[in-house]
Design an enzyme around this catalytic site. Sequence first.
Site, PDB file in Angstrom:
ATOM      1  N   LYS A  19       5.261  -6.539  12.183  1.00 48.43           N
ATOM      2  CA  LYS A  19       6.766  -6.061  12.122  1.00 48.43           C
ATOM      3  C   LYS A  19       7.486  -6.901  12.325  1.00 48.43           C
ATOM      4  O   LYS A  19       7.835  -6.935  13.628  1.00 48.43           O
ATOM      5  CB  LYS A  19       6.798  -4.343  12.665  1.00 48.43           C
ATOM      6  CG  LYS A  19       5.664  -3.189  12.322  1.00 48.43           C
ATOM      7  CD  LYS A  19       5.591  -1.898  13.366  1.00 48.43           C
ATOM      8  CE  LYS A  19       5.272  -0.726  12.356  1.00 48.43           C
ATOM      9  NZ  LYS A  19       3.731  -0.686  12.911  1.00 48.43           N
ATOM     10  N   LYS A  39      -3.039   3.795   2.376  1.00 54.56           N
ATOM     11  CA  LYS A  39      -3.744   4.073   3.622  1.00 54.56           C
ATOM     12  C   LYS A  39      -3.637   4.850   4.629  1.00 54.56           C
ATOM     13  O   LYS A  39      -2.385   6.413   4.274  1.00 54.56           O
ATOM     14  CB  LYS A  39      -2.291   3.393   4.717  1.00 54.56           C
ATOM     15  CG  LYS A  39      -2.758   3.574   5.720  1.00 54.56           C
ATOM     16  CD  LYS A  39      -1.854   2.252   6.623  1.00 54.56           C
ATOM     17  CE  LYS A  39      -0.327   3.435   7.164  1.00 54.56           C
ATOM     18  NZ  LYS A  39       0.445   1.896   8.357  1.00 54.56           N
ATOM     19  N   ASN A  45       0.726  -1.424   0.203  1.00 55.65           N
ATOM     20  CA  ASN A  45      -0.116   0.207  -0.152  1.00 55.65           C
ATOM     21  C   ASN A  45       0.781   1.116  -0.004  1.00 55.65           C
ATOM     22  O   ASN A  45       1.495   1.119   0.230  1.00 55.65           O
ATOM     23  CB  ASN A  45      -1.292   0.245   1.085  1.00 55.65           C
ATOM     24  CG  ASN A  45      -0.502   0.216   2.515  1.00 55.65           C
ATOM     25  OD1 ASN A  45      -1.075  -0.366   3.725  1.00 55.65           O
ATOM     26  ND2 ASN A  45       0.498   0.931   2.689  1.00 55.65           N
ATOM     27  N   ALA A  46       0.367   2.721  -0.615  1.00 56.50           N
ATOM     28  CA  ALA A  46       0.628   3.737  -0.013  1.00 56.50           C
ATOM     29  C   ALA A  46       0.268   4.083   0.676  1.00 56.50           C
ATOM     30  O   ALA A  46      -0.754   4.138   1.661  1.00 56.50           O
ATOM     31  CB  ALA A  46       0.038   4.729  -1.135  1.00 56.50           C
ATOM     32  N   THR A  47       1.247   4.857   1.594  1.00 58.55           N
ATOM     33  CA  THR A  47       0.812   5.375   3.001  1.00 58.55           C
ATOM     34  C   THR A  47       0.796   7.164   2.099  1.00 58.55           C
ATOM     35  O   THR A  47       1.801   8.084   2.142  1.00 58.55           O
ATOM     36  CB  THR A  47       1.565   5.600   3.955  1.00 58.55           C
ATOM     37  OG1 THR A  47       2.165   4.208   3.967  1.00 58.55           O
ATOM     38  CG2 THR A  47       1.198   6.607   4.977  1.00 58.55           C
ATOM     39  N   GLU A  92      -7.251   1.136  11.225  1.00 63.75           N
ATOM     40  CA  GLU A  92      -6.246   0.643  11.974  1.00 63.75           C
ATOM     41  C   GLU A  92      -5.707   1.378  13.360  1.00 63.75           C
ATOM     42  O   GLU A  92      -5.986   2.322  13.609  1.00 63.75           O
ATOM     43  CB  GLU A  92      -5.038   1.165  11.309  1.00 63.75           C
ATOM     44  CG  GLU A  92      -3.676  -0.277  11.362  1.00 63.75           C
ATOM     45  CD  GLU A  92      -2.141   0.596  11.387  1.00 63.75           C
ATOM     46  OE1 GLU A  92      -2.854  -0.290   9.226  1.00 63.75           O
ATOM     47  OE2 GLU A  92      -1.346   0.302  10.991  1.00 63.75           O
ATOM     48  N   LYS A 128      -3.498   8.190   6.969  1.00 61.23           N
ATOM     49  CA  LYS A 128      -2.734   8.772   8.475  1.00 61.23           C
ATOM     50  C   LYS A 128      -4.703   9.347   9.188  1.00 61.23           C
ATOM     51  O   LYS A 128      -4.335  10.726   7.891  1.00 61.23           O
ATOM     52  CB  LYS A 128      -2.382   9.397   8.281  1.00 61.23           C
ATOM     53  CG  LYS A 128      -0.880   7.792   8.866  1.00 61.23           C
ATOM     54  CD  LYS A 128      -0.451   7.437   9.784  1.00 61.23           C
ATOM     55  CE  LYS A 128       0.770   6.363   9.321  1.00 61.23           C
ATOM     56  NZ  LYS A 128       0.867   5.892  10.535  1.00 61.23           N
ATOM     57  N   ASN A 157      -3.454   5.316  14.299  1.00 51.14           N
ATOM     58  CA  ASN A 157      -2.467   4.732  15.391  1.00 51.14           C
ATOM     59  C   ASN A 157      -2.986   5.193  17.177  1.00 51.14           C
ATOM     60  O   ASN A 157      -1.873   6.481  18.126  1.00 51.14           O
ATOM     61  CB  ASN A 157      -1.201   6.336  15.253  1.00 51.14           C
ATOM     62  CG  ASN A 157      -0.567   5.682  13.905  1.00 51.14           C
ATOM     63  OD1 ASN A 157      -0.702   6.482  12.519  1.00 51.14           O
ATOM     64  ND2 ASN A 157       0.114   4.866  14.060  1.00 51.14           N
ATOM     65  N   ASP A 179      -1.982  -3.095  15.002  1.00 48.66           N
ATOM     66  CA  ASP A 179      -0.588  -2.095  14.927  1.00 48.66           C
ATOM     67  C   ASP A 179      -0.183  -2.499  16.452  1.00 48.66           C
ATOM     68  O   ASP A 179       0.534  -3.107  16.579  1.00 48.66           O
ATOM     69  CB  ASP A 179      -0.617  -1.574  14.414  1.00 48.66           C
ATOM     70  CG  ASP A 179       0.540  -1.025  13.560  1.00 48.66           C
ATOM     71  OD1 ASP A 179       1.796  -2.169  13.974  1.00 48.66           O
ATOM     72  OD2 ASP A 179       1.155   0.096  13.078  1.00 48.66           O
TER      73      ASP A 179
HETATM   74 MG   LIG Z   1       0.043   1.798  11.871  1.00 48.23          MG
END
Ligand SMILES: [Mg+2]
Length: 373
Positions: A280, A163, A136-138, A220, A165, A196, A257
């Site tokens: 991760k 994705k 994916n591109a962020t 997310e 933010k 986040n 995450d």
């Molecule tokens: Mg994340």
Amino acid sequence: MRLTPFSLGLTTPLETARGSIDRREGLLVAVDPETDGESVPAPGLGEATPLPGWTESRSTCEAALRGVVASGSDSAGAALVDDALARIDPAETPAARHGLALALADARARDAGRSLAEQFVADANRPPPAETVPVNATIGDGDPEATAAAAENAVGEGFDYLKVKVGARSLDVDVERLRSVRRATGDGVALRADANGAWDRETAREAVERLAPLGLAYLEQPLPATDLDGLAALRGVGSGVAGRPGDRSPPVPIALDESVAARGLDAILDADAADAVVLKPMALGGPDRAVTAANRAREAGVEPVVTTTIDAVVARTAAVHVAAAVPEVAPCGLATGSLLDDDLAPDPCPVSDGAVAVPAGPGLAGDAFDGVP
Ligand SMILES: [Mg+2]
């Protein structure tokens, strides 16, 4: 075994739970049979790049690795491999263990004439790995117009998973940003949003209800990492049977995450708190552990997604192999090389048309990293 420190600048500062950072600093771990006698079957390369808030500190990571180097003459052959990994606790020093585990996995794969991904699936008795991995591109924070423009730009580069933010602005503005992206890119592009952990329960519930009509691929970390009960309760909000008059949109899948690092995969699965988990390798303590976690998640009906911790090219390439070892993996967060303004070597798996090609090997990438460090 040799350790080589490195420091690479970021193109823009990275906000972490422990503050803003403008460099990524870590250590390359090289195992070398010529200098280590019969300690490993082939040369191997690993990378330990700690990230504050996700792993141990830089100094703790280096101390753990230097401790292994100092004790390296205690044993030889497979025993050295087992002893070295046993000396490092993945919960205490995940980045150090990642560096060591990757170097040893690279050495084993090279010795077997396999790519790292082929070695991972052989170890787990799984089908052959993928040849390409979707990514994916962020899309970072910005006003609705800038967000839509960045999304159009990414789609123009060939990405069909974005994705975005969220969580830095009011919910009203974030909803408008995502609507702007949807208008600009059309229904053929899959949208993820990553908060986040920024929202409280009330805001997160409202966000899920308002974002459901946009058909998000997932939302997310809408709540803080440790609030697994709250996250579990968000799953299914807004649900209904689509297509009947008066029914609401399908539920927004929830991806976790930060919760993986804070609470661990088992606690997430036990709490039934996620539709997807973001894995991760650097934070989990190694590519081998990431492959195991991905298989566990899949067996529990939870989609694994593999991402980097904004690492240098060696660890990014390892993460590509981890993702390739997951059958039909969902698009991953592996297009992060452009966030560094320098690197340790040319990237052997550049992003093209929203995917990366998995190096055929042997090991990490054949001879691509010869001479590194
Ligand atoms: Mg994340």
